[in-house]
Design a protein around this motif. Structure first.
Motif, PDB file in Angstrom:
ATOM      1  N   THR A 209       0.493  -1.245  -0.042  1.00  0.00           N
ATOM      2  CA  THR A 209       0.245  -0.394   0.113  1.00  0.00           C
ATOM      3  C   THR A 209       0.727   0.838  -0.006  1.00  0.00           C
ATOM      4  O   THR A 209       1.918   0.902   0.827  1.00  0.00           O
ATOM      5  N   PRO A 210       0.169   2.474  -0.258  1.00  0.00           N
ATOM      6  CA  PRO A 210       0.836   3.504  -0.742  1.00  0.00           C
ATOM      7  C   PRO A 210       1.342   3.882   1.046  1.00  0.00           C
ATOM      8  O   PRO A 210       2.921   4.075   0.653  1.00  0.00           O
ATOM      9  N   GLU A 211       0.631   4.268   1.574  1.00  0.00           N
ATOM     10  CA  GLU A 211       0.723   4.554   2.979  1.00  0.00           C
ATOM     11  C   GLU A 211       2.252   3.171   3.529  1.00  0.00           C
ATOM     12  O   GLU A 211       2.491   4.128   4.088  1.00  0.00           O
ATOM     13  N   PHE A 212       2.330   1.961   3.240  1.00  0.00           N
ATOM     14  CA  PHE A 212       3.455   1.237   4.399  1.00  0.00           C
ATOM     15  C   PHE A 212       4.303   1.857   2.706  1.00  0.00           C
ATOM     16  O   PHE A 212       5.575   1.500   3.977  1.00  0.00           O
ATOM     17  N   GLU A 213       4.502   2.046   1.686  1.00  0.00           N
ATOM     18  CA  GLU A 213       5.962   2.499   0.824  1.00  0.00           C
ATOM     19  C   GLU A 213       6.075   4.014   1.520  1.00  0.00           C
ATOM     20  O   GLU A 213       7.409   3.331   1.630  1.00  0.00           O
ATOM     21  N   VAL A 214       5.210   4.520   2.050  1.00  0.00           N
ATOM     22  CA  VAL A 214       6.032   5.770   2.168  1.00  0.00           C
ATOM     23  C   VAL A 214       6.553   5.484   4.327  1.00  0.00           C
ATOM     24  O   VAL A 214       7.349   6.439   4.067  1.00  0.00           O
ATOM     25  N   LEU A 215       6.238   4.778   5.069  1.00  0.00           N
ATOM     26  CA  LEU A 215       6.456   4.428   6.019  1.00  0.00           C
ATOM     27  C   LEU A 215       7.900   4.231   6.023  1.00  0.00           C
ATOM     28  O   LEU A 215       8.633   3.997   6.935  1.00  0.00           O
ATOM     29  N   LEU A 216       7.735   3.429   4.620  1.00  0.00           N
ATOM     30  CA  LEU A 216       9.660   2.425   4.589  1.00  0.00           C
ATOM     31  C   LEU A 216      10.430   3.257   4.026  1.00  0.00           C
ATOM     32  O   LEU A 216      11.401   3.073   4.956  1.00  0.00           O
ATOM     33  N   GLY A 217       9.644   4.321   3.203  1.00  0.00           N
ATOM     34  CA  GLY A 217      10.491   5.429   2.919  1.00  0.00           C
ATOM     35  C   GLY A 217      11.548   5.824   4.003  1.00  0.00           C
ATOM     36  O   GLY A 217      12.945   6.219   3.981  1.00  0.00           O
ATOM     37  N   TRP A 218      10.286   6.218   5.031  1.00  0.00           N
ATOM     38  CA  TRP A 218      10.954   7.609   6.021  1.00  0.00           C
ATOM     39  C   TRP A 218      11.716   6.544   6.639  1.00  0.00           C
ATOM     40  O   TRP A 218      12.541   7.270   7.309  1.00  0.00           O
ATOM     41  N   THR A 219      11.474   5.359   7.481  1.00  0.00           N
ATOM     42  CA  THR A 219      12.500   4.893   8.220  1.00  0.00           C
ATOM     43  C   THR A 219      14.070   4.518   7.123  1.00  0.00           C
ATOM     44  O   THR A 219      15.023   4.892   8.376  1.00  0.00           O
ATOM     45  N   ALA A 263      26.425  13.725  -1.277  1.00  0.00           N
ATOM     46  CA  ALA A 263      25.381  14.311  -0.706  1.00  0.00           C
ATOM     47  C   ALA A 263      24.509  14.687  -1.509  1.00  0.00           C
ATOM     48  O   ALA A 263      23.429  14.667  -2.079  1.00  0.00           O
ATOM     49  N   LEU A 264      24.737  15.139  -3.323  1.00  0.00           N
ATOM     50  CA  LEU A 264      23.845  14.604  -4.198  1.00  0.00           C
ATOM     51  C   LEU A 264      22.799  13.109  -4.212  1.00  0.00           C
ATOM     52  O   LEU A 264      21.540  13.934  -4.451  1.00  0.00           O
ATOM     53  N   ALA A 265      22.999  12.370  -3.914  1.00  0.00           N
ATOM     54  CA  ALA A 265      22.575  11.023  -3.316  1.00  0.00           C
ATOM     55  C   ALA A 265      21.404  11.158  -2.520  1.00  0.00           C
ATOM     56  O   ALA A 265      19.902  10.952  -2.859  1.00  0.00           O
ATOM     57  N   PHE A 266      21.885  12.092  -1.322  1.00  0.00           N
ATOM     58  CA  PHE A 266      20.684  11.883  -0.637  1.00  0.00           C
ATOM     59  C   PHE A 266      20.026  13.343  -0.315  1.00  0.00           C
ATOM     60  O   PHE A 266      18.986  13.768  -0.089  1.00  0.00           O
ATOM     61  N   ILE A 267      20.218  14.583  -0.737  1.00  0.00           N
ATOM     62  CA  ILE A 267      19.342  15.448  -1.137  1.00  0.00           C
ATOM     63  C   ILE A 267      17.916  15.029  -2.934  1.00  0.00           C
ATOM     64  O   ILE A 267      17.443  14.968  -2.123  1.00  0.00           O
ATOM     65  N   ALA A 268      18.609  14.089  -3.659  1.00  0.00           N
ATOM     66  CA  ALA A 268      18.022  13.937  -4.141  1.00  0.00           C
ATOM     67  C   ALA A 268      17.016  13.385  -3.843  1.00  0.00           C
ATOM     68  O   ALA A 268      15.408  12.601  -4.091  1.00  0.00           O
ATOM     69  N   GLY A 269      17.344  11.768  -3.155  1.00  0.00           N
ATOM     70  CA  GLY A 269      16.454  10.982  -2.074  1.00  0.00           C
ATOM     71  C   GLY A 269      15.712  11.030  -1.378  1.00  0.00           C
ATOM     72  O   GLY A 269      14.576  10.978  -1.753  1.00  0.00           O
ATOM     73  N   THR A 270      16.287  12.285  -0.716  1.00  0.00           N
ATOM     74  CA  THR A 270      15.483  13.460   0.629  1.00  0.00           C
ATOM     75  C   THR A 270      14.055  14.139  -0.360  1.00  0.00           C
ATOM     76  O   THR A 270      13.307  13.902  -0.084  1.00  0.00           O
ATOM     77  N   ILE A 271      13.921  14.871  -1.324  1.00  0.00           N
ATOM     78  CA  ILE A 271      13.770  15.231  -2.527  1.00  0.00           C
ATOM     79  C   ILE A 271      12.180  14.897  -3.484  1.00  0.00           C
ATOM     80  O   ILE A 271      11.324  14.721  -2.836  1.00  0.00           O
ATOM     81  N   ASN A 272      13.019  13.165  -3.609  1.00  0.00           N
ATOM     82  CA  ASN A 272      11.986  11.950  -4.785  1.00  0.00           C
ATOM     83  C   ASN A 272      11.224  11.839  -3.084  1.00  0.00           C
ATOM     84  O   ASN A 272       9.799  11.448  -3.444  1.00  0.00           O
ATOM     85  N   LEU A 273      11.448  11.624  -1.867  1.00  0.00           N
ATOM     86  CA  LEU A 273      10.669  10.869  -0.852  1.00  0.00           C
ATOM     87  C   LEU A 273       9.910  12.300  -0.146  1.00  0.00           C
ATOM     88  O   LEU A 273       8.630  11.575  -0.115  1.00  0.00           O
ATOM     89  N   ILE A 274      10.139  13.228  -0.603  1.00  0.00           N
ATOM     90  CA  ILE A 274       9.230  14.085  -0.181  1.00  0.00           C
ATOM     91  C   ILE A 274       7.689  14.927  -1.116  1.00  0.00           C
ATOM     92  O   ILE A 274       6.710  14.891  -0.868  1.00  0.00           O
ATOM     93  N   LYS A 275       8.788  14.549  -2.369  1.00  0.00           N
ATOM     94  CA  LYS A 275       6.974  14.673  -3.634  1.00  0.00           C
ATOM     95  C   LYS A 275       6.935  13.151  -3.797  1.00  0.00           C
ATOM     96  O   LYS A 275       5.498  13.206  -4.539  1.00  0.00           O
ATOM     97  N   GLY A 276       7.378  12.327  -2.878  1.00  0.00           N
ATOM     98  CA  GLY A 276       6.447  10.592  -3.395  1.00  0.00           C
ATOM     99  C   GLY A 276       6.661  10.272  -5.008  1.00  0.00           C
ATOM    100  O   GLY A 276       6.144   9.219  -5.128  1.00  0.00           O
ATOM    101  N   SER A 277       7.561  10.875  -5.329  1.00  0.00           N
ATOM    102  CA  SER A 277       7.676   9.632  -7.029  1.00  0.00           C
ATOM    103  C   SER A 277       9.524   9.803  -7.153  1.00  0.00           C
ATOM    104  O   SER A 277       9.891  10.652  -6.648  1.00  0.00           O
TER     105      SER A 277
END
Length: 808
Positions: A209-219, A263-277
């Motif tokens: 589920t999207p909710e579980f995917e978001v939880l795994l992402g932020w964890t 730094a670039l990978a972490f920043i990009a991963g964080t932005i994508n996590l916030i955007k959800g894509s």
């Protein structure tokens, strides 16, 4: 806030009412305390103010007493003779001293520059060498013009701290460094395992589920933060230092692309996590950090093991010892820290224990294991009156010794100092590798951004991934480690077998050697001849009279033949006559005092004795002619046959050049199979002999005893002094053989060839890897985590390959 003042020196905010001001170079500067003002005035007063442009800022406030320009009470004890003997050692022949200090608060290359420049301006300081990596400074000074306490205070006057270096502290720092890196590696591995577990549904395409995917992402993000901040923290710090110093060095370190990629990978991963894509990259980041720290941990162990010559000696020194309270009246013993012992005190060392200081055996002959000092595994018998050295093991009997030297005055500390000098001088190949690695970093950054820009035009979704992959995959870790790890491992290996490399080019130069020039006495032979016969006695002279007169002339001399005459006179209980005139040493010829002369047949113009064989001889005469001839027996040095065999197998021409009588030199040359030889050579003749070979295009390796052969060693392209002791360091030798046998030199020759082969293998592997990895990453065929594994394994392969050199 616009009116807030900051301290000119330490950059801390100056509270209202606590401002100290001073005019520096025509500009009024503000300070937070008298200490900062005193330091700034010192720096400007010596014309070193460019330091404030280069430095990395700090906020440490100095002590206020610096403004008084007086030695503080805490430093004055360092001028006490007992402490001075512990923390300094003699250097040269003019009464100069040498000390090794541990520098504190050193943060950047500008700090090193300032300390070096300031110390060189102090009257009485003759030489300063600072190693930024080990944070140690070696200072040679004249004690009549300055003092140890003065040196410590002068370093503090410019904002740093220095304390006399103790080898055991170095071992503690090495353990701490390993422990910290292992902890960072542990955090990275734990983070990697957890993040990989949470990323598993994405790998297998599981329906969640999207909710579980978001939880795994932020964890995963939360688990990646400590890996970035703590585990990869030193990488970002090193990259920032490299960028800050780019104006001065015009080079970037290998941590720069790694830090940018993370730094670039972490920043990009964080932005994508916030955007959800888009991709999160957290699995790639944690895996990359874990693998690179694993490779660096192995490299650290290899580097510390390679530098283990001094550390192996240092860790042998005990913390406590048994001191005799009222010897010889009583045998009462107390346990005291070694640091509290002073020269002249009596220590008891039981079997199985380590000698804590240098000294003289005064009771109970024993057998000692000196392998750590000399590389010789065979135990050495010690009689009463013999020297014993700190770091050696007592094997047989409980002995009593009188302390002669402690701390930095000991032989073990002298060896550590020589090893420090070796670390200060980088081999040519290491310097070239570092230089090309720095250029490669610039090329790498340019390639990464160009390839990313091209992908941005054709497929924007791939641009970021390609940028990170190229930065990670082509990091020049393997290239930068290829040469220094091999050289460090090889130097560590030869140190353990009894060869101390003082200058870094030794292993490189041995491979290029075309001619080997050997001295005879003390090099080809043991240099410990024994008096066999006294011939040609003049009528009216007894054997004892001639021997006593010769010993009187040799009194105070250290040449092997002189020691032999003195031993013979002592064993026969002879009373030496008092000479009416001072003894003059005619270098390379002999001795004279008034009408008496003692030396070679060629110098005295007398007939060489026909029974020379393997015997050396000297002759004694006065105005009336020859008084007596002294015949000595010497023995070849152990390992000579194997060493010459190894040398000849490499087509190296061997020359025997000696100051001994030509007949003696000819006999020895024929005895050991040396075809090119020359006897009766003064030190100047040896110098010219090597100079002539070099003019003919030969690359000359010279081996001598380090004292009489100083010109020989100084002129050669590569030189090794045989023996040990303070005079060797001033003899200009590139390496010092502390073992009795010449076998370590044969091993070193073979190891030099193996080192060159492994360096070529490492460079070839690094080149092939980058030729494959960079194009693959630029074409988008490699994911960041795969690139991280490849780069780490490449560095690990280079390190492990170099590690094969640890055993000579």
């Amino acid at each position: 806030m616009s009116n807030t003042l900051t301290c000119y020196h330490c950059s801390s905010i100056v509270a209202p009412g606590e401002i100290f001001e001073a005019d520096l170079s025509g500009i009024n500067r503000s300070f937070c305390c008298p200490g900062c003002m005193a330091i700034a005035q010192t720096i400007h007063g010596e014309g070193l103010e460019v330091f404030y442009v280069r430095r990395i800022q700090a906020v440490d406030k100095p002590a206020a007493y610096l403004a008084l320009n007086e030695l503080p009470e805490k430093l004055k004890p360092y001028d006490d003779p007992s402490l001075l003997g512990r923390f300094t050692r003699p250097y040269g022949n003019a009464g100069d001293l040498e000390t090794t200090l541990r520098l504190e608060k050193i943060r950047c290359a500008a700090c090193v520059w300032l300390c070096e420049q300031h110390l060189r301006r102090i009257a009485g300081v003759n030489d300063v060498q600072i190693n930024y990596v080990t944070q140690k400074v070696m200072v040679r000074f004249t004690p009549s013009k300055t003092s140890l306490a003065k040196l410590l205070f002068e370093i503090e006057r410019i904002g740093y701290e220095a304390w006399p270096f103790e080898p055991s502290l170095s071992l503690d720092r090495a353990k701490k460094e390993r422990r910290q890196l292992l902890t960072r590696l542990g955090v990275a591995i734990l983070g990697m395992m957890q993040v990989m577990m949470y990323a598993w549904p994405t790998y297998v395409g599981a329906d969640i589920t999207p909710e579980f995917e978001v939880l795994l992402g932020w964890t995963s993000w939360a688990l990646t933060v400590p890996v970035i901040v703590y585990s990869a923290g030193p990488i970002f710090q090193a990259a920032w230092r490299s960028i800050r110093s780019f104006r001065q060095t015009h080079m970037l370190g290998m941590d720069v692309p790694i830090a940018i990629a993370l730094a670039l990978a972490f920043i990009a991963g964080t932005i994508n996590l916030i955007k959800g894509s888009g991709q999160s990259y957290f699995d790639s980041i944690t895996m990359f950090v874990a693998f690179i720290l694993a490779a660096r941990y192995v490299e650290l162990i290899a580097r510390q093991d390679a530098q283990g010559g001094a550390e192996a000696l240092a860790k042998q020194l005990p913390a406590t010892c048994e001191r005799a309270l009222h010897y010889p009246v009583s045998q009462e013993i107390e346990i005291v820290p070694v640091v509290n012992c002073k020269p002249g005190e009596i220590l008891r060392v039981s079997p199985g224990e380590v000698i804590p200081a240098d000294g003289i055996l005064i009771e109970n002959p024993s057998t000692l294991d000196e392998s750590l000092l000399t590389g010789e595994s065979k135990p050495v018998e010690k009689k009463i009156g013999d020297l014993v050295y700190a770091g050696t093991h007592n094997i047989l009997n409980p002995l009593l010794m009188r302390i002669g030297a402690v701390g930095q005055s000991t032989r073990i500390a002298g060896i550590a100092s020589l090893l420090d000098q070796a670390l200060l001088a980088k081999p040519v190949m290491v310097s070239l590798a570092e230089k090309w690695s720095a250029y490669f970093v610039a090329f790498l950054l340019l390639s990464a951004f160009i390839s990313s820009a091209i992908w941005l035009y054709f497929d924007p979704s791939q641009a970021w991934t390609v940028l990170v992959s190229v930065l990670v995959a082509s990091c020049p870790c393997a290239l930068s480690l290829a040469v220094p790890t091999a050289m460090a491992a090889a130097q560590g290996a030869v140190t353990k077998i009894g060869l101390l490399i003082v200058r870094g080019h030794v292993l490189e130069a041995l491979v290029k050697t075309t001619d080997l020039v050997l001295d005879k006495t003390g090099t080809l032979t043991m240099g410990q001849p024994e008096l066999q016969k006294i011939l040609n006695l003049r009528a009216g002279y007894h054997r004892e009279d001639a021997l006593a007169l010769a010993a009187a002339l040799e009194s105070g001399q250290r040449h092997p033949l002189a020691l032999s005459l003195l031993r013979a006179a002592q064993s026969e209980g002879l009373i030496l006559p008092i000479l009416s005139s001072p003894v003059i040493n005619q270098l390379g010829k002999g001795l004279s005092s008034g009408g008496y002369r003692l030396g070679s047949a060629a110098w005295l113009g007398v007939q060489q004795d026909g029974q020379v064989g393997q015997y050396g001889q000297v002759h004694l005469e006065d105005e009336q002619g020859l008084i007596a001839s002294f015949i000595f027996l010497d023995t070849p040095r152990p390992g000579l046959e194997q060493f010459l065999k190894t040398v000849r197998s490499r087509n190296i021409s061997v020359h025997l050049v000696s100051g001994d009588d030509p007949a003696t030199v000819a006999w020895w040359a024929n005895h050991v199979g040396i075809e090119i030889y020359q006897g009766g050579c003064a030190p100047e003749d040896k110098y010219e002999y090597i100079k002539r070979l070099q003019k003919e295009g030969h690359f000359v390796w010279a081996i001598g005893d380090g004292v009489n052969d100083a010109p020989l060693l100084a002129r050669a392209d590569i030189s090794i002094a045989v023996g040990a002791g303070a005079p060797l360091a001033s003899a200009g030798a590139d390496a010092i053989l502390t073992a009795v046998s010449l076998q370590p030199l044969a091993k070193t020759l073979r190891l030099a060839d193996k080192t060159q082969a492994i360096i070529k293998e490492n460079l070839l592997w690094a080149l092939v890897y980058n030729l494959l990895a960079i194009p693959a990453a630029m074409m988008g065929l490699v994911n960041p985590w795969v690139a991280g594994i490849g780069m780490s394994l490449s560095s690990l392969a280079v390190t492990l390959n170099a590690w094969r050199l640890r055993k000579a």
